[in-house]
Design an enzyme around this catalytic site. Sequence first.
Site, PDB file in Angstrom:
ATOM      1  N   ASP A 155      53.324  99.435  63.080  1.00 50.96           N
ATOM      2  CA  ASP A 155      54.643  99.650  62.479  1.00 50.96           C
ATOM      3  C   ASP A 155      54.753  98.788  61.221  1.00 50.96           C
ATOM      4  O   ASP A 155      54.497  97.573  61.260  1.00 50.96           O
ATOM      5  CB  ASP A 155      55.738  99.259  63.473  1.00 50.96           C
TER       6      ASP A 155
ATOM      7  N   ASP B  91      58.139 107.241  50.655  1.00 47.61           N
ATOM      8  CA  ASP B  91      57.158 108.279  50.997  1.00 47.61           C
ATOM      9  C   ASP B  91      55.789 107.963  50.405  1.00 47.61           C
ATOM     10  O   ASP B  91      54.755 108.189  51.044  1.00 47.61           O
ATOM     11  CB  ASP B  91      57.632 109.651  50.489  1.00 47.61           C
TER      12      ASP B  91
ATOM     13  N   HIS C 176      63.827 106.868  48.746  1.00 52.97           N
ATOM     14  CA  HIS C 176      62.958 107.520  49.726  1.00 52.97           C
ATOM     15  C   HIS C 176      61.660 108.026  49.105  1.00 52.97           C
ATOM     16  O   HIS C 176      60.637 108.118  49.786  1.00 52.97           O
ATOM     17  CB  HIS C 176      63.702 108.680  50.410  1.00 52.97           C
TER      18      HIS C 176
ATOM     19  N   GLU D  70      58.060 105.003  60.121  1.00 53.37           N
ATOM     20  CA  GLU D  70      56.999 104.096  59.688  1.00 53.37           C
ATOM     21  C   GLU D  70      56.105 103.694  60.846  1.00 53.37           C
ATOM     22  O   GLU D  70      55.375 102.688  60.754  1.00 53.37           O
ATOM     23  CB  GLU D  70      57.607 102.845  59.030  1.00 53.37           C
TER      24      GLU D  70
ATOM     25  N   ASN E  58      62.803 101.554  51.242  1.00 49.35           N
ATOM     26  CA  ASN E  58      63.700 102.683  50.971  1.00 49.35           C
ATOM     27  C   ASN E  58      64.957 102.229  50.236  1.00 49.35           C
ATOM     28  O   ASN E  58      65.450 102.913  49.328  1.00 49.35           O
ATOM     29  CB  ASN E  58      64.078 103.377  52.281  1.00 49.35           C
TER      30      ASN E  58
END
Length: 333
Positions: free
Chosen positions: A204, A221, A217, A247, A212
């Site tokens: 993670d 990404d 975003h 994530e 973000n």
Amino acid sequence: MLLIALATLASLATIAVLFSVLRAVRVHEPPAPVTHVRHERRRAHPAARDAREAIALVGDALAATHNPRALVPLILEVVTEATGARGAQMLHGGVEVGWFGEAGGRTRPLTLDLASENSDSDTKLLLYPPARGFDVETQKLAEWVAAQAGIALENARLHEEVRRQATTDELTNLVNRRRFIEALETELERAKMFDSPLSVILADLDDFKRINDDHGHHGGDRVLKSFGQLLRAQVRDFDVAARLGGEEFAILLPQTTAEAAAVVAARTRDTLAASPMAVSDDATVRLSASFGIAESSPALTTDELLRRADDALYAAKRAGKNRYVVDATAGVS
């Protein structure tokens, strides 16, 4: 769903009556030698001169599978049987991808284009005629078979694309949660059968929400995509790297103890620390990740193994992040 519908309708267009045509045919990748003779000689069959017989033969063969690799030998065999050819050869981009019977020699083959109306694929079918050659009716039959084969190959490509989309994370091109669970269940059964180790790593990205918030975003990404590439580079061909969602990522490591999995996690953590991630064309960020590791045992189910890896992951988070923790029951400190 639209792709599935189109593919199914196209398949039904090629189905006629039942006729089984599944026999071993050699398919390979290297460039074609001048002449090939199949070692296991095919049984002598008269050409399917009757149009209905040929349609039945071809229709069932092309409907037998939606696997492109399995279709190639079927097409080669069925067109040879239907036309009475000595052999057949398929080329894609000028490179041989399969052959049946006697392919090559001095006789000039009948060359047919297998591209369908909806495809620009450079795939050709070469039919090597018998001593008497092909008459006009047989050539027309061969052209019809080639047209149906082109449709079937395009159909198979559509089915393969639908299958890939159903099991692949679109952003990272890693497998998705569904496919990862399927692979884990299969490998767990294998591990129990052969009494071999198997480990799972859950990963993670630490403080990903900040990416973000600070870079939008689109920036997030880009980071997820880059981390997916980094993860793939750390594993073996038969390992399975996945994005489970958001994530959170996972790695399935067959034939691997928790101790060996810890080496993979440590290497991945160190590589990430040394690899700035682009969030835009002119900005990068540095990230860390936390990892939880669990090893299978004969009594563990899929859910239990994942729960142990998840507990280890959150133990890593609570301990300060940017580290890995091995499930205590694995017997590795």
